[in-house]
Design a protein around this motif. Structure first.
Motif, PDB file in Angstrom:
ATOM      1  N   SER A  85     -45.698  47.445  79.298  1.00 24.70           N
ATOM      2  CA  SER A  85     -44.872  47.102  78.138  1.00 24.70           C
ATOM      3  C   SER A  85     -45.608  46.236  77.117  1.00 24.70           C
ATOM      4  O   SER A  85     -45.141  46.080  75.988  1.00 24.70           O
TER       5      SER A  85
ATOM      6  N   GLN B 251     -43.288  50.848  74.179  1.00 25.86           N
ATOM      7  CA  GLN B 251     -41.900  51.045  74.583  1.00 25.86           C
ATOM      8  C   GLN B 251     -41.664  52.296  75.422  1.00 25.86           C
ATOM      9  O   GLN B 251     -40.565  52.481  75.960  1.00 25.86           O
TER      10      GLN B 251
ATOM     11  N   GLU C 156     -46.718  49.882  68.834  1.00 28.97           N
ATOM     12  CA  GLU C 156     -45.436  49.349  69.296  1.00 28.97           C
ATOM     13  C   GLU C 156     -44.597  50.429  69.954  1.00 28.97           C
ATOM     14  O   GLU C 156     -43.894  50.174  70.935  1.00 28.97           O
TER      15      GLU C 156
ATOM     16  N   THR D 190     -40.328  52.044  79.079  1.00 26.45           N
ATOM     17  CA  THR D 190     -38.934  51.628  79.232  1.00 26.45           C
ATOM     18  C   THR D 190     -38.036  52.833  79.440  1.00 26.45           C
ATOM     19  O   THR D 190     -37.126  52.819  80.284  1.00 26.45           O
TER      20      THR D 190
END
Length: 287
Positions: A271, A159, A155, A162
């Motif tokens: 993503s 990210q 996870e 971003t």
């Protein structure tokens, strides 16, 4: 005082749109590309020596980070205190002002350039050339294998891009810059550097991280905005980073070197997906 060069430049551009003809010129920003020459000075046999070591095409800005990252990655220096100081050369033509950096090595620092037989003359996209150079780098990295029990969440990896999207300022304005970012294993963004050259962006990042005491460390992640070549893995290995991720694809030689040096290599990062090529056991829900 040295006149520094801006990293972006405003020029007139014709932006042609089928629905809006005739087209007219309007101002726009482009990434600046300028040569940077690195000269080193060191003491030996009772006198000071100076050598023009390297020329690269780069985006001006964070030049001392770029120089430090390059010197560390190439094994010319091994520690920060091997560098006494860096400065822009004042004995150059007006057209070269801000494009020549002199590095003075600390007394008693051994300046050994014999570990490589390639000429340090490159452009912004140049990497390692020739089998003998690759073999030499394998030899230099023989003691650099990264061992770590640390793991990272998938996870967190999802990210990472971003942060790149939000912080890659130069790319937003020009569309012409690569980026390299540094994170901890929790996904916290620590540093970002941009340059017209992929290798230069990583040198800037690693140089800044070494200067700020963030490296070497296996508890760090590097993210690249483009593809991954052999030399980018080599630089990451010297920095002791255990995870290298990229928006683009790795080459076969990059994967081979990542396997040999203990780097978890990730490509095609989005993503919601990525490919893991080496050491998947370090990623939760993967290995």
């Amino acid at each position: 005082m040295t006149k520094l060069i801006a990293p972006v430049k405003k020029i007139p551009v014709y932006k042609v749109r089928k629905e809006a003809l005739p087209a007219r010129a309007m101002p726009d920003l482009v990434a600046v590309e300028e040569p940077l020459q690195i000269r080193i000075e060191w003491e030996g046999s009772g006198r000071w020596h100076e050598k023009s070591l390297y020329v690269t095409m780069r985006t001006p800005g964070n030049d001392f980070d770029l120089v430090m990252g390059f010197l560390l990655a190439e094994g010319i220096v091994q520690k920060l205190d091997h560098v006494l100081f860096m400065r822009y050369c004042r004995r150059v033509k007006e057209t070269e002002e801000g494009n020549v950096v002199i590095v003075r090595l600390a007394p008693d620092t051994v300046c050994d350039l014999s570990h490589t037989d390639r000429n340090f003359l490159s452009n912004a996209s140049c990497g390692v050339c020739g089998k003998s150079s690759i073999d030499a780098i394998y030899g230099r990295l023989a003691q650099k294998t990264i061992f770590t029990n640390s793991a990272i969440s998938s996870e967190v990896i999802f990210q990472l891009s971003t942060f790149l999207d939000q912080e890659q300022t130069g790319f937003k304005y020009t569309g012409g810059l690569h980026a390299a970012s540094l994170f901890d294993l929790s996904g916290k963004g620590l540093l970002i550097r941009e340059d017209v050259g992929r290798h230069n962006a990583l040198d800037k990042l690693l140089g800044a991280a070494f200067r700020e005491g963030l490296l070497p460390s296996a508890s760090r992640v590097v993210l690249l905005s483009g593809r991954v070549s052999f030399e980018l893995v080599q630089k990451t290995a010297v920095a002791g980073v255990s995870v290298l991720a990229a928006i683009g694809a790795p080459s076969s030689l990059a994967i081979e070197l990542a396997q040999k040096t203990g780097i978890t290599l990730i490509g095609f990062l989005k993503s919601d997906r990525f490919n893991c090529y080496t050491y998947p056991e370090r990623i939760h829900e993967v290995g």
